[in-house]
Design a protein around this motif. Structure first.
Motif, PDB file in Angstrom:
ATOM      1  N   SER A 160      79.681  58.419  21.433  1.00 35.16           N
ATOM      2  CA  SER A 160      80.771  57.694  22.089  1.00 35.16           C
ATOM      3  C   SER A 160      81.095  58.311  23.436  1.00 35.16           C
TER       4      SER A 160
ATOM      5  N   ALA B 152      73.360  55.082  20.909  1.00 34.78           N
ATOM      6  CA  ALA B 152      74.426  54.142  20.547  1.00 34.78           C
ATOM      7  C   ALA B 152      75.495  54.814  19.687  1.00 34.78           C
ATOM      8  N   PHE B 153      75.122  55.885  18.993  1.00 31.58           N
ATOM      9  CA  PHE B 153      76.090  56.570  18.131  1.00 31.58           C
ATOM     10  C   PHE B 153      77.001  57.500  18.906  1.00 31.58           C
TER      11      PHE B 153
ATOM     12  N   LEU C   1      69.558  56.204  19.118  1.00 33.05           N
ATOM     13  CA  LEU C   1      70.631  57.071  18.627  1.00 33.05           C
ATOM     14  C   LEU C   1      71.766  57.217  19.633  1.00 33.05           C
TER      15      LEU C   1
ATOM     16  N   ARG D  10      72.610  52.311  27.959  1.00 31.72           N
ATOM     17  CA  ARG D  10      73.410  52.302  26.742  1.00 31.72           C
ATOM     18  C   ARG D  10      73.298  50.954  26.013  1.00 31.72           C
TER      19      ARG D  10
END
Lengths: 369, 284
Positions: A369, A366-367, A364, A275
């Motif tokens: 949650s 990272a987007f 992506l 992550r």
């Protein structure tokens, strides 16, 4: 980036310490194997080095002592002694054989010493006589420590009994120890007469050993005369050749072990930090920066392991030799330099393992949650 | 303080997933222009393609067709290896989950993207200190993320997004994990960034409270930007519990027998999914 790596590693001190310890262990194995081998090889030339004759004379064609058999007519010793520039020529008999002491067989150089001539005898004594008389033998002191052998006990070579008359220092090795007997006892044991094995030549000071060796070969037929340094080199090379495969094999095993430990650490670290790596990618870090980060991480762990391994090699291995006297360990600078090179190679190799994971990390992520 | 200069232009942007009869258009033929200093909200129900659109605008996802030009750079045709560099220089990201690096302090997190532009690192250090003060993080500069509140974490993330002074800020649900006061604070910071620093801010959100500070609101539904009615809310009844719910902003919507339903909560949404015929029939 470096700060990130260092702080992340610091945050996982436990796992980093375990990995570094494992790698250090593998490195120490490599060092010990090589140190033991070099130590043994040094022991093989120990007699030549300590006796320190300027020129060694032997049967023509022979160029070393270890595992060699050589016969030279004894009159040639007298002939050599008369040559200009020669101060002294000391003949010895020599055989590589097994001797029995303390209920065990030991492989040994057995040196037959001329009566009343201590020139070729032991250079350091623990206790007892340094020059064996008829029926007597001088053995390594380490052997006495290991088997509780005492002065007056019996040692055997083939079926001939010898009484232990003294114990010498620096003459033991696992591969071959050095035992000293009377010249005529050994002559009788190997059934020779009128021959010697080697002639140790001491020359007048200021003369060139190479020139005297050349003169001997010119003036005395069918002998090889080799200066001290070259003779040591020849024996050492033979010893190295005999053990180089074992040492290389152990080095490879140790390196693979180290690489596997580091690779596993790098792999698990990258897997755990997917992550964060995705965040770094989203923020603009290239794959190559992240590869570099992993490489730095493996280099840091390897570097830590290397420092531990070197410190142990330098400070603790000598203690090991004191505790276990039959082992001779010699850590050379060359061995440590080689270890550093192995370490860099291992770190780079290990850093390649998680490269695929890094390449496949989707920024992506990272987007999510 | 908009200066009417176009910073971002997306033309006929489409993103499809799957192929043949399984093909889905997450974003379908979307065109939009954003000017410098503009604060845009992208709103719409869950699954409407908001995050997909934001990812494409941020150069994290390739579009199936169409093109995106940011600050005169066409990122649709840019080589894959150039995209990280474009992101580092031109785009600041703010995520719903903050996405700070656990091992680094507040200041180090803020400076993390600055290392991508090494020749400006000295200025970045000064800017980091200014941002820390400006965002009220002065006493927390050496704190680790684990010790920060949600609002503080998001302010750190905002500072990190600003450290390289990008002209475009993309924020995905920046208030999604915050309480109302922290959410309001964060929104005001983003508002100020657009106004005072002339940066364009695109914000994906479900939060209806932030509508007032936006220059424009784009309503995305089924991957298409639609006109939104002048009314700011469209109140309907949740078919499960009968509570009032804004069908434009609720993330929980479903279609059943050609009719669209909006739910007040995930719980009601799941109940409906389990037995749509009972609620659907009742509603009818």
């Amino acid at each position: 980036m470096l700060k990130w790596i260092l702080k992340t590693l610091w945050g996982q001190k436990g796992s980093v310490f375990s990995s570094a310890s494992g790698v250090a262990f593998a490195f120490i194995l490599v060092v010990i194997m090589e140190a033991a081998f070099v130590g043994e090889s040094n022991q093989i030339v120990s007699y030549i080095r300590h006796v320190n004759a300027d020129v060694w004379v032997m049967q023509k064609g022979v160029s070393n002592m270890h595992m060699a058999t050589t016969f030279v007519w004894d009159w040639k010793a007298k002939r050599i002694a008369e040559l200009p520039g020669v101060k002294k020529a000391t003949p010895i008999l020599y055989v590589n054989t097994a001797l029995k002491s303390g209920g065990r067989n030991w492989f040994a150089y057995v040196i037959g010493l001329m009566p009343n001539d201590a020139r070729a005898g032991p250079w350091s004594m623990a206790y007892g006589k340094s020059h064996p008389g008829q029926g007597e033998i001088v053995l390594p002191h380490v052997l006495a420590k290991m088997t509780d052998a005492k002065l007056g006990d019996t040692a055997m070579i083939a079926d001939k009994k010898f009484e232990i008359a003294g114990f010498s220092n620096e003459t033991f090795s696992m591969a071959n120890s050095i035992a000293f007997v009377n010249f005529h006892d050994l002559e009788e044991l190997i059934s020779t007469s009128g021959t010697v094995s080697f002639i140790l030549v001491d020359i007048e000071s200021g003369l060139d050993k190479q020139s005297v060796a050349k003169l001997i070969e010119q003036q005395v037929e069918k002998v090889s005369a080799i200066p001290h340094e070259q003779f040591i080199k020849n024996d050492f090379q033979i010893a190295m050749l005999m053990g180089v495969e074992v040492v290389s094999f152990m080095s490879i095993i140790g390196s693979i072990l180290a690489a596997l430990i580091i690779a596993f650490t790098a792999y698990s670290q990258v897997s755990r930090r997917k992550r964060e790596l995705a965040i770094a990618k989203a923020l603009g870090y290239q794959n190559r920066s992240l590869y570099l980060a992993v490489l730095m991480q493996t280099l840091i762990i390897t570097g830590l392991a290397l420092i531990v391994a070197i410190l142990i090699s330098i400070f603790l291995l000598p203690l090991l030799t004191t505790l276990v006297p039959q082992i001779t360990l010699v850590v050379t600078t060359t061995a440590l330099i080689r270890l550093c090179m192995i370490a860099v190679f291992v770190a780079v190799l290990a850093a390649l393992v998680p490269a695929r994971i890094i390449a496949n990390i989707d920024p992506l992520t990272a987007f999510r949650s | 303080m908009m200066n009417n200069q176009t910073l971002l232009k997306a033309t006929n942007l489409t993103k499809s997933f799957g192929r043949g009869h399984t093909e889905v258009h997450a974003v379908n033929d979307v065109s939009l222009e954003i000017e410098q200093g503009e604060l845009i909200l992208i709103m719409g129900p869950s699954g409407s393609g908001k995050t997909t659109l934001l990812s494409m605008l941020g150069g994290l996802l390739r579009s199936t067709s169409g093109q995106i030009v940011i600050d005169d750079t066409n990122i649709s045709t840019a080589n894959e290896s150039l995209l990280p560099d474009i992101r580092a220089h031109k785009i600041g990201f703010i995520f719903q989950a903050f996405n700070l690096l656990d091992a680094l302090s507040v200041r180090e997190n803020i400076l993390f993207p600055a290392q991508l532009i090494p020749d400006k690192i000295k200025q970045a250090n000064q800017r980091a200190d200014q941002l820390i003060e400006r965002l009220g993080l002065g006493k927390r500069r050496n704190a680790l993320p684990a010790t920060l509140s949600g609002g503080e974490k998001q302010r750190v993330a905002i500072a990190r997004a600003l450290i390289n002074q990008p002209p475009l800020i993309l924020a995905d649900e920046p208030t999604g994990n915050l309480d109302s006061q922290s959410g309001q604070d964060v929104m005001m910071v983003l508002h100020d960034i657009a106004r005072d620093e002339n940066r364009s801010v695109i914000l994906v959100t479900h939060d209806p409270r932030v509508e007032d500070i936006a220059d424009r609101i784009l309503w995305l539904e089924d991957g298409v930007i639609r006109d939104r009615k002048e009314d700011k809310h469209s109140w309907v009844q949740c078919p499960v519990c009968h509570m009032q719910v804004d069908e434009w902003t609720t993330p929980f919507t479903s279609a059943y027998q050609s009719k669209r339903y909006a739910f007040c909560s995930k719980r009601c949404f799941e109940r409906f999914q389990a037995s749509p015929h009972s609620y659907g029939a009742e509603h009818d």
